[in-house]
Design a protein around this motif. Structure first.
Motif, PDB file in Angstrom:
ATOM      1  N   TYR A 118       0.848  -1.189   0.000  1.00  0.00           N
ATOM      2  CA  TYR A 118       0.000   0.000   0.000  1.00  0.00           C
ATOM      3  C   TYR A 118       0.885   1.241   0.000  1.00  0.00           C
ATOM      4  N   LEU A 119       0.617   2.159  -0.907  1.00  0.00           N
ATOM      5  CA  LEU A 119       1.399   3.388  -0.997  1.00  0.00           C
ATOM      6  C   LEU A 119       0.668   4.594  -0.414  1.00  0.00           C
ATOM      7  N   LYS A 120      -0.640   4.627  -0.566  1.00  0.00           N
ATOM      8  CA  LYS A 120      -1.433   5.769  -0.098  1.00  0.00           C
ATOM      9  C   LYS A 120      -2.837   5.290   0.223  1.00  0.00           C
ATOM     10  N   ILE A 155     -13.499  -3.385  -5.653  1.00  0.00           N
ATOM     11  CA  ILE A 155     -13.216  -3.173  -7.069  1.00  0.00           C
ATOM     12  C   ILE A 155     -11.795  -2.633  -7.163  1.00  0.00           C
ATOM     13  N   SER A 156     -10.999  -3.236  -8.012  1.00  0.00           N
ATOM     14  CA  SER A 156      -9.647  -2.704  -8.213  1.00  0.00           C
ATOM     15  C   SER A 156      -9.405  -2.483  -9.694  1.00  0.00           C
ATOM     16  N   LEU A 157      -8.719  -1.404  -9.983  1.00  0.00           N
ATOM     17  CA  LEU A 157      -8.313  -1.053 -11.338  1.00  0.00           C
ATOM     18  C   LEU A 157      -6.791  -1.101 -11.357  1.00  0.00           C
ATOM     19  N   VAL A 158      -6.232  -1.981 -12.188  1.00  0.00           N
ATOM     20  CA  VAL A 158      -4.804  -2.288 -12.130  1.00  0.00           C
ATOM     21  C   VAL A 158      -4.176  -2.161 -13.520  1.00  0.00           C
ATOM     22  N   ASP A 184      -7.287   2.658  -1.748  1.00  0.00           N
ATOM     23  CA  ASP A 184      -5.861   2.427  -1.543  1.00  0.00           C
ATOM     24  C   ASP A 184      -5.146   2.405  -2.885  1.00  0.00           C
ATOM     25  N   TRP A 185      -4.019   3.091  -2.945  1.00  0.00           N
ATOM     26  CA  TRP A 185      -3.132   3.002  -4.096  1.00  0.00           C
ATOM     27  C   TRP A 185      -2.061   2.004  -3.716  1.00  0.00           C
ATOM     28  N   PHE A 186      -1.823   1.011  -4.579  1.00  0.00           N
ATOM     29  CA  PHE A 186      -0.862  -0.041  -4.281  1.00  0.00           C
ATOM     30  C   PHE A 186       0.025  -0.310  -5.483  1.00  0.00           C
ATOM     31  N   ALA A 187       1.160  -0.939  -5.232  1.00  0.00           N
ATOM     32  CA  ALA A 187       2.084  -1.351  -6.293  1.00  0.00           C
ATOM     33  C   ALA A 187       2.965  -2.449  -5.728  1.00  0.00           C
ATOM     34  N   GLY A 188       3.459  -3.306  -6.623  1.00  0.00           N
ATOM     35  CA  GLY A 188       4.347  -4.354  -6.151  1.00  0.00           C
ATOM     36  C   GLY A 188       4.820  -5.290  -7.243  1.00  0.00           C
ATOM     37  N   THR A 236       0.481  -1.806 -10.559  1.00  0.00           N
ATOM     38  CA  THR A 236       0.058  -0.689  -9.734  1.00  0.00           C
ATOM     39  C   THR A 236      -1.420  -0.450 -10.001  1.00  0.00           C
ATOM     40  N   GLY A 237      -2.112   0.044  -9.001  1.00  0.00           N
ATOM     41  CA  GLY A 237      -3.530   0.275  -9.198  1.00  0.00           C
ATOM     42  C   GLY A 237      -4.207   0.870  -7.986  1.00  0.00           C
ATOM     43  N   LEU A 238      -5.513   1.019  -8.113  1.00  0.00           N
ATOM     44  CA  LEU A 238      -6.356   1.532  -7.044  1.00  0.00           C
ATOM     45  C   LEU A 238      -7.296   0.438  -6.572  1.00  0.00           C
ATOM     46  N   LEU A 239      -7.471   0.342  -5.263  1.00  0.00           N
ATOM     47  CA  LEU A 239      -8.346  -0.655  -4.653  1.00  0.00           C
ATOM     48  C   LEU A 239      -9.460   0.088  -3.925  1.00  0.00           C
TER      49      LEU A 239
END
Length: 186
Positions: free
Chosen positions: A82-84, A137-140, A96-100, A125-128
């Motif tokens: 989680y980044l933000k 719902i996540s957009l990746v 949540d903004w995530f990346a990995g 990377t995407g938004l959750l």
């Protein structure tokens, strides 16, 4: 490969721990790349998220000129951070903004190749969007850096039946294709 994907999905959903302190979800995967199933696992308050996706790769069907119309298959595992974090006050939805990083294994076509084994290191990377009503719902967006082992396509004249190992070009070309995952939280 399908049996192994099913076992991994069940294993992630049944990991030990308190149910109210974990994010477990299972649902569908939808993209111009293909369709399939996706699962997420993460602990509340944790800084990481495990993502598993098994999909049928249909880009070879949608964009090929050859008459062979067979989808490929792909399995992806990602360990995201989680980044933000934001919360929408009006609805209680957390964003949540995530990346990995992750890995991808598949049996699919590349831009100018027949079906073959594909292995890649991935990044996503995407938004959750975690809704109050047990919906996620996540957009990746993903990138796959790897190799494709397969035969050249039938429209090439020289050595068309010789196996080749080349960089996986679709992993770069398909970066702009968004992936939508709609899941139910358990």
């Amino acid at each position: 490969m399908r049996k192994a994907a099913l076992i991994l999905f069940l294993w992630i959903l049944l990991l030990p721990g308190k149910a109210d302190a974990q994010l477990r979800s299972l649902g569908g995967y939808y993209s111009f790349k293909g369709f399939g199933a996706s699962a997420l696992y993460g602990r509340e308050g944790s800084e990481n998220l495990i993502s598993v996706t098994a999909m049928m790769d249909v880009t070879s069907i949608l964009y090929r000129e050859e008459m062979i119309r067979v989808p490929g298959s792909q399995f992806r595992f990602s360990y995201d951070y989680y980044l933000k974090h934001w919360t929408i006050p009006a609805t209680g939805t957390s964003v949540d903004w995530f990346a990995g990083p992750g890995v991808m294994v598949g049996y699919m076509r590349d831009v100018d190749k027949k079906h073959g084994l594909t292995v890649a290191a991935t990044g996503e990377t995407g938004l959750l969007f975690n809704f109050v009503k047990d919906c996620i719902i996540s957009l990746v967006f993903t990138v796959d850096l790897g190799v494709h082992y397969g035969k050249r396509s039938t429209y090439e004249d020289i050595n068309r039946y010789d196996p080749t190992i080349d960089p996986y070009k679709n992993g770069i070309f398909r970066i702009p294709y968004p992936e939508l995952r709609i899941m139910r939280r358990f």
